[in-house]
Design a protein around this motif. Structure first.
Motif, PDB file in Angstrom:
ATOM      1  N   GLU A  93       0.839  -1.208   0.000  1.00 16.95           N
ATOM      2  CA  GLU A  93       0.000   0.000   0.000  1.00 16.95           C
ATOM      3  C   GLU A  93       0.866   1.246   0.000  1.00 16.95           C
ATOM      4  OE1 GLU A  93      -3.050  -0.260  -0.531  1.00 16.95           O
ATOM      5  OE2 GLU A  93      -3.082  -2.429  -0.221  1.00 16.95           O
ATOM      6  N   ALA A  94       1.991   1.172   0.722  1.00 19.45           N
ATOM      7  CA  ALA A  94       2.855   2.344   0.808  1.00 19.45           C
ATOM      8  C   ALA A  94       3.473   2.670  -0.554  1.00 19.45           C
ATOM      9  CB  ALA A  94       3.960   2.095   1.829  1.00 19.45           C
ATOM     10  N   GLY A  95       3.374   1.721  -1.473  1.00 26.08           N
ATOM     11  CA  GLY A  95       3.857   2.021  -2.819  1.00 26.08           C
ATOM     12  C   GLY A  95       5.155   1.324  -3.172  1.00 26.08           C
ATOM     13  N   VAL A  96       5.560   0.372  -2.349  1.00 27.81           N
ATOM     14  CA  VAL A  96       6.767  -0.374  -2.717  1.00 27.81           C
ATOM     15  C   VAL A  96       6.384  -1.387  -3.786  1.00 27.81           C
ATOM     16  CG1 VAL A  96       8.624  -1.818  -1.843  1.00 27.81           C
ATOM     17  CG2 VAL A  96       7.554  -0.134  -0.339  1.00 27.81           C
ATOM     18  N   PRO A  97       7.057  -1.360  -4.920  1.00 27.45           N
ATOM     19  CA  PRO A  97       6.652  -2.256  -6.014  1.00 27.45           C
ATOM     20  C   PRO A  97       6.875  -3.731  -5.690  1.00 27.45           C
ATOM     21  CG  PRO A  97       8.527  -0.879  -6.651  1.00 27.45           C
ATOM     22  CD  PRO A  97       8.174  -0.503  -5.261  1.00 27.45           C
ATOM     23  N   MET A  98       6.139  -4.549  -6.408  1.00 27.96           N
ATOM     24  CA  MET A  98       6.204  -5.996  -6.206  1.00 27.96           C
ATOM     25  C   MET A  98       7.624  -6.545  -6.296  1.00 27.96           C
ATOM     26  SD  MET A  98       3.487  -7.590  -5.549  1.00 27.96           S
ATOM     27  CE  MET A  98       3.962  -9.257  -6.039  1.00 27.96           C
ATOM     28  N   VAL A  99       8.330  -6.081  -7.342  1.00 27.89           N
ATOM     29  CA  VAL A  99       9.680  -6.610  -7.560  1.00 27.89           C
ATOM     30  C   VAL A  99      10.521  -6.390  -6.308  1.00 27.89           C
ATOM     31  CG1 VAL A  99      11.478  -6.703  -9.275  1.00 27.89           C
ATOM     32  CG2 VAL A  99       9.327  -5.524  -9.794  1.00 27.89           C
ATOM     33  N   ALA A 100      10.406  -5.188  -5.759  1.00 27.61           N
ATOM     34  CA  ALA A 100      11.216  -4.862  -4.595  1.00 27.61           C
ATOM     35  C   ALA A 100      10.806  -5.720  -3.405  1.00 27.61           C
ATOM     36  CB  ALA A 100      11.062  -3.386  -4.264  1.00 27.61           C
ATOM     37  N   LEU A 101       9.522  -5.924  -3.239  1.00 31.13           N
ATOM     38  CA  LEU A 101       9.054  -6.748  -2.119  1.00 31.13           C
ATOM     39  C   LEU A 101       9.607  -8.159  -2.236  1.00 31.13           C
ATOM     40  CD1 LEU A 101       5.338  -5.638  -1.712  1.00 31.13           C
ATOM     41  CD2 LEU A 101       7.252  -5.192  -0.185  1.00 31.13           C
ATOM     42  N   GLU A 102       9.599  -8.637  -3.479  1.00 28.57           N
ATOM     43  CA  GLU A 102      10.107  -9.988  -3.672  1.00 28.57           C
ATOM     44  C   GLU A 102      11.582 -10.058  -3.318  1.00 28.57           C
ATOM     45  OE1 GLU A 102       9.713 -13.087  -7.295  1.00 28.57           O
ATOM     46  OE2 GLU A 102       8.023 -11.775  -6.869  1.00 28.57           O
ATOM     47  N   LYS A 103      12.306  -9.035  -3.722  1.00 33.84           N
ATOM     48  CA  LYS A 103      13.745  -9.007  -3.408  1.00 33.84           C
ATOM     49  C   LYS A 103      13.949  -8.924  -1.891  1.00 33.84           C
ATOM     50  CE  LYS A 103      15.437  -8.495  -7.663  1.00 33.84           C
ATOM     51  NZ  LYS A 103      16.047  -9.638  -8.285  1.00 33.84           N
ATOM     52  N   LEU A 104      13.094  -8.151  -1.241  1.00 32.07           N
ATOM     53  CA  LEU A 104      13.208  -8.043   0.216  1.00 32.07           C
ATOM     54  C   LEU A 104      12.929  -9.396   0.867  1.00 32.07           C
ATOM     55  CD1 LEU A 104      11.439  -4.611   0.779  1.00 32.07           C
ATOM     56  CD2 LEU A 104      13.836  -5.136   1.272  1.00 32.07           C
ATOM     57  N   ALA A 105      11.939 -10.081   0.325  1.00 30.61           N
ATOM     58  CA  ALA A 105      11.640 -11.401   0.865  1.00 30.61           C
ATOM     59  C   ALA A 105      12.824 -12.339   0.653  1.00 30.61           C
ATOM     60  CB  ALA A 105      10.396 -11.970   0.197  1.00 30.61           C
ATOM     61  N   ASP A 106      13.408 -12.270  -0.557  1.00 29.97           N
ATOM     62  CA  ASP A 106      14.588 -13.086  -0.835  1.00 29.97           C
ATOM     63  C   ASP A 106      15.690 -12.807   0.166  1.00 29.97           C
ATOM     64  OD1 ASP A 106      13.351 -14.183  -2.954  1.00 29.97           O
ATOM     65  OD2 ASP A 106      14.376 -12.992  -4.477  1.00 29.97           O
ATOM     66  N   ALA A 107      15.772 -11.553   0.574  1.00 29.16           N
ATOM     67  CA  ALA A 107      16.848 -11.163   1.479  1.00 29.16           C
ATOM     68  C   ALA A 107      16.486 -11.451   2.934  1.00 29.16           C
ATOM     69  CB  ALA A 107      17.168  -9.685   1.292  1.00 29.16           C
ATOM     70  N   ASP A 108      15.360 -12.045   3.161  1.00 30.15           N
ATOM     71  CA  ASP A 108      14.935 -12.385   4.523  1.00 30.15           C
ATOM     72  C   ASP A 108      14.801 -11.128   5.388  1.00 30.15           C
ATOM     73  OD1 ASP A 108      14.050 -14.146   6.360  1.00 30.15           O
ATOM     74  OD2 ASP A 108      16.011 -14.991   6.877  1.00 30.15           O
ATOM     75  N   ALA A 109      14.223 -10.099   4.825  1.00 29.99           N
ATOM     76  CA  ALA A 109      14.196  -8.814   5.524  1.00 29.99           C
ATOM     77  C   ALA A 109      12.869  -8.561   6.239  1.00 29.99           C
ATOM     78  CB  ALA A 109      14.488  -7.680   4.533  1.00 29.99           C
ATOM     79  N   PHE A 110      12.062  -9.616   6.428  1.00 27.68           N
ATOM     80  CA  PHE A 110      10.767  -9.426   7.096  1.00 27.68           C
ATOM     81  C   PHE A 110      10.748 -10.048   8.489  1.00 27.68           C
ATOM     82  CE2 PHE A 110       9.680  -8.959   2.599  1.00 27.68           C
ATOM     83  CZ  PHE A 110       8.928  -7.805   2.634  1.00 27.68           C
ATOM     84  N   ARG A 111      11.922 -10.281   9.015  1.00 27.48           N
ATOM     85  CA  ARG A 111      11.979 -10.966  10.301  1.00 27.48           C
ATOM     86  C   ARG A 111      11.300 -10.177  11.412  1.00 27.48           C
ATOM     87  NH1 ARG A 111      14.183 -16.377  10.847  1.00 27.48           N
ATOM     88  NH2 ARG A 111      15.079 -16.743   8.801  1.00 27.48           N
ATOM     89  N   SER A 112      11.366  -8.847  11.332  1.00 29.65           N
ATOM     90  CA  SER A 112      10.750  -8.068  12.409  1.00 29.65           C
ATOM     91  C   SER A 112       9.227  -8.223  12.406  1.00 29.65           C
ATOM     92  CB  SER A 112      11.145  -6.601  12.287  1.00 29.65           C
ATOM     93  OG  SER A 112      10.681  -6.096  11.062  1.00 29.65           O
ATOM     94  N   MET A 113       8.670  -8.756  11.320  1.00 31.63           N
ATOM     95  CA  MET A 113       7.227  -9.048  11.306  1.00 31.63           C
ATOM     96  C   MET A 113       6.985 -10.494  11.685  1.00 31.63           C
ATOM     97  SD  MET A 113       5.978  -7.549   7.763  1.00 31.63           S
ATOM     98  CE  MET A 113       6.441  -5.932   7.241  1.00 31.63           C
ATOM     99  N   GLY A 114       8.038 -11.199  11.973  1.00 25.33           N
ATOM    100  CA  GLY A 114       7.875 -12.597  12.327  1.00 25.33           C
ATOM    101  C   GLY A 114       7.729 -13.502  11.129  1.00 25.33           C
TER     102      GLY A 114
END
Lengths: 498, 1075
Positions: free
Chosen positions: B836-857
């Motif tokens: 919603e904040a406007g981060v594009p899908m590609v970037a989200l996928e890359k963030l997921a690849d980088a394991d960068a969602f740990r603070s959300m559990g």
């Protein structure tokens, strides 16, 4: 019984093809490369090269670093496709429905064919053995659907023949790549830990569609057999050949001519349908004593006019010796070219002159040999002997205009003839010259035009050309060979102006 | 003799002329010409060379130009005086600047406006038309030229195309008709008729065709060479006036390039002071700011001495110009550091151009500037690489584009390029061209004599090939294009176009001049090098971080104020990963042997590990002398002065040149020539001439011949790769600063280094591992905690913890992350809120690849599962609402093992904070009796052993005689491997293509330096595969055995494993390869 499909995978199609063509490559390390985004990439490699660590997709320079002695050939995808098509045509002997599966496979619909070979196993063994003995590294698999036979042929580890109705189980343990999915989807499945078809095949379809799109579902359905998949069978190209067996042996010229006309009619009407015309044809008669008589004709441009062709053949029919009689006539078009319908109408309508010339030339050539007629076109060379070349056909258009800037004689001698001259030095035209014993006094002259040898073709002396007019008003093209300073000049006559 | 050749196209009309300007001039001199014009097409780039050559052979050149005009026939333009030359140069600049690099767009209207003082000659008409007259269009255009141009002549040449008599007549008639005169030229394209072949080749390259299909594009004869005046007079015997006219034009052109006077810009002084006064004022002012009101006597003396010298040489303006640029950089907080011959003077220190403290560092000023050589002082200034453009734009803005521009570099054809071009033009196939250009070095003299056949099967008896090689030899060294110097600026007082045309560089917002560094030197112009240095960026970022997190106010000078033994201790242990210059493998192995104790030791360290000293075999003598294993002795008293500081071993370029001057009696200019000749041409003749001279000179002065030979060998090494002391000193300063940072603030240093990537030798993974080793806690990138850059968080132990930034994640775009950070008022709690904040899908996928969602559990797999589902989002009314898919609740994704995580970490960020990949296969390695890096220290020198690790760096320095140095890394540290040439050839594939390399070899220990001398190599990359998913073999589907006996059992190699192998190992970064 439902449908059965056989998929054949040529594991090294391009390299196998090369090795078949050039047997000395066998067991050698070689590869095929092509330029892609500015660098040369390895497109295919032989198993010997593969064993040394070269894989397709590598940069050529890396492959060379790895194995300096590796032989490199240029990839020709068109050739590979052609080959695949030929292989599909070959396999028509096993099933009427054979299709190519780019870039490296064949798909055959074998429903109801295998019993002729005694079952699926001998059938498969027969085909694969034939291909392997021809030099192709192949794997094949038989299953109920195209998708599953494709999957097993590429990824199967246990058996190539999947019994009817068991293909779903056979798929479960295969990796997702077996479903013919694009790389991005495969990457994502890999990242999610879904390493086998079994790990997602039972997931809710909506969940899959949201994440991987419809393509995954489609491919899954095709493999399982829930969605239909069609293949485009190849039909072999038929050669331009007509046959006419005769009930009784033919021995007379009119008989032969009738046969010829009939065959021409059949052949020309087919060529008309397909927009073709022939440049070369052969008419063969099989005699009852087993000998073969044949005559050949050639034309200057593609033709499918029966009358014209008949006339050309007629000139030669007398050379056929029927002996005891001919039982089979065959007419083959050896060289066929595209001939549009518009050109056909030219035969009938106004442009009579052109076709008349063409017809005349065909007949002259047939009578006196093709070497007697010459047509010249300009060629881009400064050196006079090379400034023109013989035209290949009547239709050939000059690639460039005849150069008009420099004066060139109407008649250029094929070989310059030596002359004796009196001329001032260093580069002035002669005051008089003797050609074939006759003295010509120069009245007017222009030049010199200096032409150097084409150094990439030959070495030799330069020429200084002059246009010279004698008292009688005859004009000649003379030249002096070599620079004056270097040696005693020699003079030649090379042509006549109008 | 009356004739002067006025139309000469050199090879600076790229792909038109077939002779160098020098060749033209030399040929003209040999033919007895007193003067010759150089008329390249729309450029003056070649005239300086011609001018220099002309001076040597005693002829005069007329700097001129052929103007190719878009809406009219071409004109030859000859400026009569300096003003006219400036006009011509301005005209060309105008044409250059309105189009892209490499082109010049001129219209006849431009020429009319820039015609004052210029004599014009029309380019001779080619052919007569059908009606035996000149082309009416041409005549019309020339008539118009004649109206608007004051001095217009009609050019004519005798081209041997058959119609010369008629054409000359028509031309003369026409000239008379419009009231002007015909002048003779010969449209020279090469200096000797033999060059016709090359000219044809050059035409083919230009027209992108081969010699076989070029056809009428080629000339039919070789008459466009420089003919003797006598011959020209004979050809124009009917028109003697045309010959005389050429001399008259030449006589009217009085301008010579020698008249160009470089003048320094004047806005560098303030309050009406002269440059010298200004410099004096600033120097004393700066000195007092640094040293306080009472200056040390040594400083006072040095400043006085230097100022006197500067005044004598009139260099004040130069120093001020540099000072001005440096001051701007300092105002903008852009770090900079000067280096070069004049940079390490006391005055420069006082002006802040350098931070090398002259009190501690006893460098004599005139050692750097020799008045005898009378060469301009040389100051290069390095700036932060990310911000150098600001400095460049400042220069452009301050002085204007008409007064400041970057020097050009003339790209010359090298052997490879030349052979490619020639072979292509000669119609070779692409493959053959490739093979030829690769094997070009094989064509030795022996090959030409037919004794050897080349490896690639090229036959020395093939005349076609011989011709190609022959033409290649002629073609080599031809200029092909004007490039942009890395940062050399020319700044002038008046308009730059008065001196030389300006053109657009390929890079946006940059303008160049047409001349290169040597041309500038030849004319005595001054240039200032504005260079980019990555380490400065890193240091500045470190200073900023230190200020924010530790409240420190650091500057280069402040850190250098005192010499800290702790820092030197660290350096001596080769703990220098990531620092400036001394981080390479070779440097690291030198450090424990050299054990630097003071600043000057660092200067030596920087200079000693260079090809020059290594090739000259100076490293070991120096080390032995330093460690007291060999007496320090000098061959003579005079050399003692030069070599004292380096214990009698010449290490610096300056020393080498001084030896040539003092011991062999070279003049300074000769010494310089010697250096240059060895640096640029390795032409045998020239070097051996110098060699004889040097050795004779030294023997005459009483040196032993062996010593002389050695000095020459050293000089030879220096010629190509020598490092001047003046540069080494400036570099050493940055070495010290970066070491100081690493020693005291490894957290700051690591973050700054990562934020300045890409630079240096090492991958982010090594920098992170090194930081962890120094006690810095490193935390993973996280959507709620990271910024784009790596940042420091709260104190954790001795240092601040470092949070990896988004920049470490491969393939992610800074703009996207800026959106993420900007909208992050509150921590994100779901992935859809990020979307919603406007981060594009590609970037989200890359963030997921980088394991960068740990603070959300969420671990990476769950995150990716969620991200993937975001493609269909609620729209319209439901926008922003979270959607629950009940049927998805039950989906269980396979659990990810730690090793799988590490593999994916590497794939996304090239490093993993979770574990080292090698640790997962330690058991396998143990079973193979492989030691870990740490265990190596437990074994004595000479132990045979096995080690394995990820390949970090492979190096094969040209100086090491084919030895390959490899650095591998396991979970406990790094191991240095040495592979000798023979083994390298044998194990080339393992070495080049292993990601995980195991070697068997012998331990070699020398003090702190440990190597493994390799005996066998093994590629263990396959083991890395095990880090992926556990390979449960799919044996469920058991059909009857009979099927397998059918002769159709699948072969063992199957594509599935192949496919996965590729995916797995590609995640690990390739080791870096250095030549």
């Amino acid at each position: 019984m439902g449908r059965r499909y056989l998929t054949i995978w040529f594991r090294h199609l391009a390299t196998d093809q090369l090795a078949i063509r050039r047997p000395e490559l066998k067991a050698k390390a070689y590869l095929l490369a092509a330029a892609e985004r500015g660098r040369m990439l390895v497109k295919a490699c032989s198993s010997a090269a593969n064993a040394k660590g070269i894989a397709s997709g590598m940069v050529l320079a890396d492959a060379r670093a790895l194995l300096p002695e590796v032989q490199v050939f240029e990839e020709d995808p068109l050739r590979t496709e052609k080959l695949l098509r030929a292989l599909a045509e070959w396999s028509v002997r096993y099933t009427p429905v054979a299709a190519i599966d780019m870039p490296d496979g064949l798909i055959l619909d074998i429903s109801g064919c295998t019993h002729l070979w005694g079952g699926e196993k001998p059938y498969l063994t027969e085909i694969l053995t034939r291909l392997r003995s021809a030099g192709y590294d192949v794997r094949g698999a038989i299953a109920d659907t195209i998708g599953s036979s494709w999957a097993i042929s590429r990824f199967g580890t246990i058996t190539p023949i999947i019994a009817a109705g068991t293909h779903r189980e056979a798929l479960l343990q295969l990796p997702p790549a077996a479903l013919r999915l694009p790389i991005p989807i495969l990457d994502r499945l890999q990242k999610l830990g879904l390493y086998r078809v079994s790990s997602f095949i039972d997931m809710p379809r909506t969940a899959l569609r949201r994440r991987f799109g419809q393509e995954l579902l489609d491919r899954m359905d095709q493999a399982i057999g829930m969605a239909a998949e069609r293949i485009q069978p190849v039909i072999p190209v038929v050669p331009y050949q007509e046959r006419l067996p005769s009930l009784e042996p033919i021995r007379t010229a009119p008989g032969i001519e009738i046969a010829l006309r009939k065959l021409l009619e059949a052949l020309c009407s087919r060529m008309y349908r397909e927009g073709k015309g022939l440049r070369k044809a052969r008419f063969t008669g099989h005699r009852i004593d087993g000998k073969i008589e044949d005559i050949e004709i050639g034309t200057n441009q593609p033709v499918r006019n029966i009358e014209h062709l008949f006339k050309l053949f007629q000139l030669k029919v007398s050379t056929i010796r029927p002996a005891l009689g001919i039982e089979l006539f065959i007419l083959e078009a050896l060289v066929v070219e595209d001939l549009s319908v518009q050109q056909e109408s030219l035969w009938i309508a106004n442009n009579h002159q052109h076709t008349a010339i063409a017809g005349l030339l065909d007949r002259v050539a047939l009578r006196f040999g093709a070497g007697t007629i010459h047509r010249y076109l300009p060629d881009q060379h400064h050196w006079p002997e090379r400034s023109l070349r013989e035209a290949g056909s009547l239709k050939e258009q000059p690639a460039i205009q005849w150069p008009e800037e420099q004066p060139r004689p109407v008649f250029l001698l094929p070989r310059p003839e030596p002359i004796k001259v009196t001329s001032p030095i260093p580069d002035y035209p002669p005051m008089l010259f003797i050609y074939r014993g006759e003295i010509h006094k120069t009245r007017k002259a222009d030049g010199p035009e200096r032409i150097e040898r084409e150094w990439w073709i030959e070495a030799g002396m330069i020429r200084d050309y002059y246009q010279v007019e004698d008292e009688k008003g005859q004009r000649f093209w003379l030249f002096r060979s070599g620079r004056y300073e270097d040696h005693e000049p020699e003079w030649f006559l090379h042509g006549f102006f109008a | 003799m009356n004739y002067i050749e006025l139309q000469v196209t050199t090879n600076f009309s790229f792909l038109r002329g077939a002779s160098h300007p020098e060749e033209m001039v030399e040929a003209a001199a040999a033919l007895g010409y007193s003067t010759i014009a150089i008329t390249d097409h729309n450029t003056l780039a070649g005239i300086v060379r011609a001018h220099a050559a002309a001076k040597q052979c005693g002829v005069r050149i007329i700097p001129a130009c052929r103007l190719d005009i878009i809406d009219g026939p071409s004109l030859l333009a000859y400026p009569t005086d300096q003003a006219a030359y400036a006009t011509l140069s301005a005209l060309l600049s105008l044409g250059n600047l309105r189009t892209e690099k490499g082109k010049c767009e001129l219209y006849k209207a431009d020429v009319y406006q820039h015609s004052e003082g210029i004599i014009f000659v029309t380019v001779p008409a080619g052919k007569l038309g059908k009606d035996f007259d000149l082309d009416p269009g041409f005549k019309q255009a020339v008539k118009e030229y004649n109206q608007f141009l004051k001095d217009l002549y009609i050019g004519a040449c005798f081209s041997y195309k058959g119609d010369d008599g008629k054409r000359l007549y028509c031309t003369a008639e026409f000239a008379e008709e419009i009231g002007t005169v015909m002048v003779a030229t010969n449209d020279v394209h090469f200096h000797h008729p033999q060059r016709r072949e090359l000219q044809d080749i050059v035409t083919c390259v230009r027209e992108k065709c081969t010699i076989y299909n070029a056809g009428y594009l080629l000339y039919q004869n070789a008459e466009r060479y420089l003919k003797s005046a006598k011959e020209m007079e004979r050809l124009f015997r009917k028109y003697p006036d045309a010959i005389v006219r050429s001399r008259q034009i030449a006589d009217a052109c009085t301008f010579s390039l020698d008249m160009l006077k470089y003048e320094y810009p004047e806005e560098i002084t303030s309050e009406g002071r002269t440059p010298q006064e200004e410099l004096t004022y600033l120097a004393w002012k700066g000195a007092k700011e640094i040293f306080g009101e009472v200056l040390p006597e040594k400083i006072t003396a040095a400043i006085n001495y230097e100022l006197r010298f500067i005044e004598e040489m009139n260099y004040a303006a130069y120093f001020l110009t540099v000072y001005d640029i440096v001051r701007f950089a300092r105002d903008q907080k852009i770090l900079c550091q000067g280096r070069g011959s004049a940079a390490n003077s006391t005055v420069c220190y006082c002006l802040g151009i350098t931070s090398v403290d002259p009190t501690k560092f006893d460098l004599l000023f005139e050692r750097f500037i020799s008045s005898a050589r009378n060469e301009p002082p040389d100051i290069d200034v390095d700036f932060e690489h990310e911000r150098r453009e600001e400095v460049m734009q400042y220069i452009y803005n301050k002085y204007g584009r008409d007064r400041a521009a970057i020097v050009a570099t003339v790209t010359q054809l090298h052997q490879k390029g030349a052979v490619r071009d020639v072979a292509k033009a000669m119609g070779l196939s692409t493959d053959a061209i490739d093979r030829l250009s690769k094997s070009i070095w094989e064509f030795t003299d022996e090959w030409f004599e037919g004794k050897v056949i080349s490896d690639h099967g090229f036959n020395p008896n093939d005349p076609h090939l011989i011709k190609i090689l022959d033409l290649t030899r002629q073609f080599m060294g031809f200029p092909r294009q004007l490039g942009q110097h890395t940062g050399g600026f020319v700044i002038t007082r008046g308009k730059l176009t008065d001196l030389c045309p300006i053109l657009n560089a390929r890079m946006e917002n940059r303008t160049n001049i047409e001349w290169n560094k040597d041309d500038i030197d030849a004319l005595g112009f001054l240039k200032i090098d504005v260079l980019a240095l990555g380490m400065l960026t890193c240091i500045r970022k470190a200073f900023d971080l230190a200020k924010d997190h530790y409240g420190l106010d650091l500057t280069l000078a402040r850190i250098n104020e005192k010499e800290d033994p702790k820092v030197y201790e660290m350096i001596s242990h080769a703990d220098t990963l990531g620092v400036f210059q001394i981080e390479s493998r070779a440097q690291m192995s030198m450090l424990p042997r050299l054990r630097p104790q003071c600043f000057y030791d660092l200067v030596i360290e920087v200079a000693i590990v260079r090809p020059g000293p290594i090739q000259g075999d100076m490293v070991h003598p120096y080390l032995r002398r330093r460690n007291g294993e060999e007496p320090v002795e000098y061959p003579s008293k005079e050399l003692e002065d030069i070599l004292k500081r380096t214990l009698g071993v010449p290490l610096f370029q300056e020393q080498a040149m001084k030896i040539a001057i003092v011991a062999a009696g070279f003049t300074p200019a000769e010494a310089d020539e010697l250096r240059r000749s060895m640096a640029t041409f390795k032409a045998k003749g020239l070097v051996s001439k110098h060699r004889q001279k040097l050795i004779d000179g030294m023997v005459a002065k009483g040196y032993k011949i062996e010593y002389a030979e050695r000095v020459f060998k050293q000089l030879e090494g220096f010629g190509s790769y020598g490092f001047p002391e003046s540069h080494a000193a400036s570099f050493a300063l940055l070495v010290y600063v970066s070491c100081w940072l690493k020693c005291y603030y490894p957290d700051v240093f690591a973050a700054a280094l990562l934020n300045s990537m890409p630079m240096g030798f090492y991958q982010p993974a090594q920098i992170v591992i090194d930081a962890k080793k120094h006690g810095v806690e490193v935390r993973p990138a996280d959507v709620n905690l990271s910024l784009w850059n790596n940042r420091l968080e709260e104190q954790q132990g001795k240092y601040k913890a470092m949070r990896l930034g988004f920049r470490q994640i491969s393939g992610i775009r800074e703009e996207d992350m800026n959106i993420l950070i900007e909208k992050r008022q509150m921590p994100y709690r779901s992935i859809s809120s990020l979307r919603e904040a406007g981060v594009p899908m590609v970037a989200l996928e890359k963030l997921a690849d980088a394991d960068a969602f740990r603070s959300m559990g969420l671990d990476r797999r769950k995150a990716l599962w969620e991200v993937a589902a975001l493609t269909d989002r609620p729209i319209g009314l439901f926008e922003g609402k979270e959607i629950k898919h009940t049927e998805e609740q039950n989906i269980e994704l396979p659990e990810m093992s730690l090793s799988e995580h590490v593999v994916q970490d590497y794939g996304s960020t090239s490093l993993s904070l979770k574990a080292h990949p090698v640790s997962f296969i330690r058991r396998e390695l143990f079973n193979r009796q492989v030691l870990s890096a740490r265990e190596l220290s437990l074994w004595p020198d000479g132990t045979p052993l096995k080690v394995a690790g990820l390949v970090l760096v492979r190096q094969r320095p040209g100086t090491a005689g084919g030895v390959c140095f490899i650095t591998i890394e396991d979970e406990t540290g790094i191991v240095n491997l040495v592979v000798f040439e023979k083994l390298f050839t044998r194990y080339r594939r393992e070495i080049l293509y292993s990601k995980l390399l195991m070697v068997e070899g012998k331990l070699q220990r020398e003090g702190e330096v440990t190597h493994v001398i390799v005996k066998h190599c093994y590629n263990l990359s396959g083991l890395l595969q095990q880090l992926g998913p556990g390979d449960e073999s799919p044996d469920v589907l058991t059909l009857s055995r009979a099927d397998e006996n059918s002769g159709e059992v699948f072969q063992a190699t199957n594509k599935k494993t192949q496919v996965r192998k590729v995916i797995q190992t590609e995640l690990f970064p390739e080791g870096r390869n250095f030549k």
